[in-house]
Design a protein around this motif. Structure first.
Motif, PDB file in Angstrom:
ATOM      1  N   UNK A 145       5.348   5.801  -4.278  1.00  0.00           N
ATOM      2  CA  UNK A 145       6.179   4.400  -4.759  1.00  0.00           C
ATOM      3  C   UNK A 145       7.563   4.254  -4.530  1.00  0.00           C
ATOM      4  N   UNK A 146       8.188   5.471  -4.647  1.00  0.00           N
ATOM      5  CA  UNK A 146       9.718   5.482  -4.484  1.00  0.00           C
ATOM      6  C   UNK A 146       9.961   5.652  -3.193  1.00  0.00           C
ATOM      7  N   UNK A 147       9.279   6.264  -2.357  1.00  0.00           N
ATOM      8  CA  UNK A 147       9.459   6.204  -0.871  1.00  0.00           C
ATOM      9  C   UNK A 147       9.251   4.972  -0.191  1.00  0.00           C
ATOM     10  N   UNK A 148       8.168   4.188  -0.845  1.00  0.00           N
ATOM     11  CA  UNK A 148       7.863   3.020  -0.037  1.00  0.00           C
ATOM     12  C   UNK A 148       8.730   1.823  -0.467  1.00  0.00           C
ATOM     13  N   UNK A 149       9.745   1.934  -1.260  1.00  0.00           N
ATOM     14  CA  UNK A 149      10.659   1.126  -1.578  1.00  0.00           C
ATOM     15  C   UNK A 149      10.081  -0.434  -1.811  1.00  0.00           C
ATOM     16  N   UNK A 150       8.986  -0.630  -2.559  1.00  0.00           N
ATOM     17  CA  UNK A 150       8.339  -1.837  -2.776  1.00  0.00           C
ATOM     18  C   UNK A 150       7.208  -2.232  -1.834  1.00  0.00           C
ATOM     19  N   UNK A 151       7.043  -1.673  -0.857  1.00  0.00           N
ATOM     20  CA  UNK A 151       6.191  -1.851   0.142  1.00  0.00           C
ATOM     21  C   UNK A 151       4.772  -1.579  -0.183  1.00  0.00           C
ATOM     22  N   UNK A 152       4.768  -0.733  -1.297  1.00  0.00           N
ATOM     23  CA  UNK A 152       3.149  -0.501  -1.592  1.00  0.00           C
ATOM     24  C   UNK A 152       3.083  -0.531  -3.110  1.00  0.00           C
ATOM     25  N   UNK A 153       2.198  -1.171  -3.641  1.00  0.00           N
ATOM     26  CA  UNK A 153       1.776  -1.587  -4.972  1.00  0.00           C
ATOM     27  C   UNK A 153       0.851  -0.411  -5.543  1.00  0.00           C
ATOM     28  N   UNK A 154       1.296  -0.180  -6.858  1.00  0.00           N
ATOM     29  CA  UNK A 154       0.490   1.139  -7.303  1.00  0.00           C
ATOM     30  C   UNK A 154      -1.298   0.937  -7.376  1.00  0.00           C
ATOM     31  N   UNK A 155      -1.450  -0.408  -7.457  1.00  0.00           N
ATOM     32  CA  UNK A 155      -3.000  -0.674  -7.648  1.00  0.00           C
ATOM     33  C   UNK A 155      -3.366  -0.269  -6.179  1.00  0.00           C
ATOM     34  N   UNK A 156      -2.827  -0.682  -5.069  1.00  0.00           N
ATOM     35  CA  UNK A 156      -3.303  -0.335  -3.935  1.00  0.00           C
ATOM     36  C   UNK A 156      -3.171   1.299  -3.366  1.00  0.00           C
ATOM     37  N   UNK A 157      -2.138   1.893  -3.726  1.00  0.00           N
ATOM     38  CA  UNK A 157      -2.031   3.327  -3.931  1.00  0.00           C
ATOM     39  C   UNK A 157      -2.911   4.144  -4.364  1.00  0.00           C
ATOM     40  N   UNK A 158      -3.513   3.665  -5.582  1.00  0.00           N
ATOM     41  CA  UNK A 158      -4.354   4.249  -6.408  1.00  0.00           C
ATOM     42  C   UNK A 158      -5.713   4.203  -5.583  1.00  0.00           C
ATOM     43  N   UNK A 159      -6.004   3.071  -5.168  1.00  0.00           N
ATOM     44  CA  UNK A 159      -7.244   2.973  -4.353  1.00  0.00           C
ATOM     45  C   UNK A 159      -7.359   3.740  -2.906  1.00  0.00           C
TER      46      UNK A 159
END
Length: 276
Positions: free
Chosen positions: A172-186
């Motif tokens: 999430x820190x690297x994505x700098x807002x481009x990735x939401x946590x819900x999508x990342x968990x998926x």
């Protein structure tokens, strides 16, 4: 049987089958002043016990070893990190990521083939992540092997949840807002392979190179990984089959044998024996 089983698995892990690509883990001074080149080609693993020599060995891919090597270059201003790895120990990889994040030098990550599992976490430490268009990352939830009672197994699962909370922060820190946590968990739960273009879109990479990387070694590594995994599965199946066979065999009672009559020494002179 259980103890032998654990030892055999450890021997298998520490002495991989012939043909396994040699691990390349190197941190060295680059041609430019105050610049380091770090190569992560292969598995990331912690210290282990050498059963043949009966001694504990410091792994060249452990966080402890990396810390000691990095300390030799206190004036480093830039660290180039070249990754072609299918991952390894989440504990070692996460610690290496943290060490790189704390280091004041600029970190430039080059994905030379695959950055899988915890190797992708290490890649997130880069201030810049550069990927040729034919390279990939693979992300998934952390895994562990647990043995114990119900309380210990529940704790092992809870520990993995905590570990994943930390690992998700790296992405999430690297994505700098481009990735939401819900999508990342998926994506993590689905054990997702990501193209270089997708990594750019999700913020896991910063620069896409049109020139393709030479994936010869990367393909060989992946093929060997699949081969090694298949051998491990076959080994586990063989062990399970042996246990099942042991369970099928009826228990036979051992009855005491009738005492044998005392043996009599035969006389040397048979004719003399007739008149006794």
């Amino acid at each position: 049987m259980g103890k032998d089983f654990v030892i055999n698995l450890q021997l298998f892990a520490d002495n991989p089958p012939a043909g396994t690509p040699k691990r390349i883990w190197e941190l060295k001074q680059a041609a430019q002043p105050n610049t380091l080149d770090m190569y992560i080609y292969g598995d990331v693993k912690g210290d282990y016990f050498d059963w043949w020599e009966w001694e504990r060995v410091e792994s060249e891919t452990s966080a402890n070893h990396f810390r000691n090597e990095l300390a030799k270059y206190p004036d480093a201003k830039q660290i180039n990190i070249y990754i072609n790895s299918y991952g390894g120990s989440v504990f070692e990889g996460t610690a290496i990521y943290s060490q790189l994040r704390r280091h004041p030098a600029e970190k430039v990550v080059y994905i030379d083939g695959f950055a899988c599992s915890v190797a992708s976490v290490i890649a997130m430490a880069g201030d810049r992540v550069i990927m040729p268009k034919n390279t990939m990352m693979m992300i998934h939830d952390a895994m562990n092997v647990a043995v114990g009672n119900a309380r210990q197994l529940r704790k092992a699962a809870d520990d993995l949840d905590v570990i994943m909370e930390g690992n998700r922060q790296a992405y999430l820190e690297k994505s700098n807002g481009k990735m939401e946590e819900g999508k990342l968990i998926e994506l993590l739960e689905a054990e997702t392979w990501l193209t270089a273009q997708q990594c750019i879109e999700y913020g896991f990479a910063d620069e896409l190179l049109e020139k393709e990387a030479d994936l010869t070694e990367a393909k060989q590594m992946l093929q060997q990984m699949n081969k090694t995994l298949e051998q491990q599965l076959n080994y586990n199946k063989a062990i399970v089959a042996q246990f099942r066979e042991l369970g099928k065999k009826p228990v036979q009672k051992v009855l005491p044998k009738d005492p044998e009559p005392p043996k009599q020494n035969k006389p040397k002179n048979l004719m003399a024996a007739l008149f006794r």
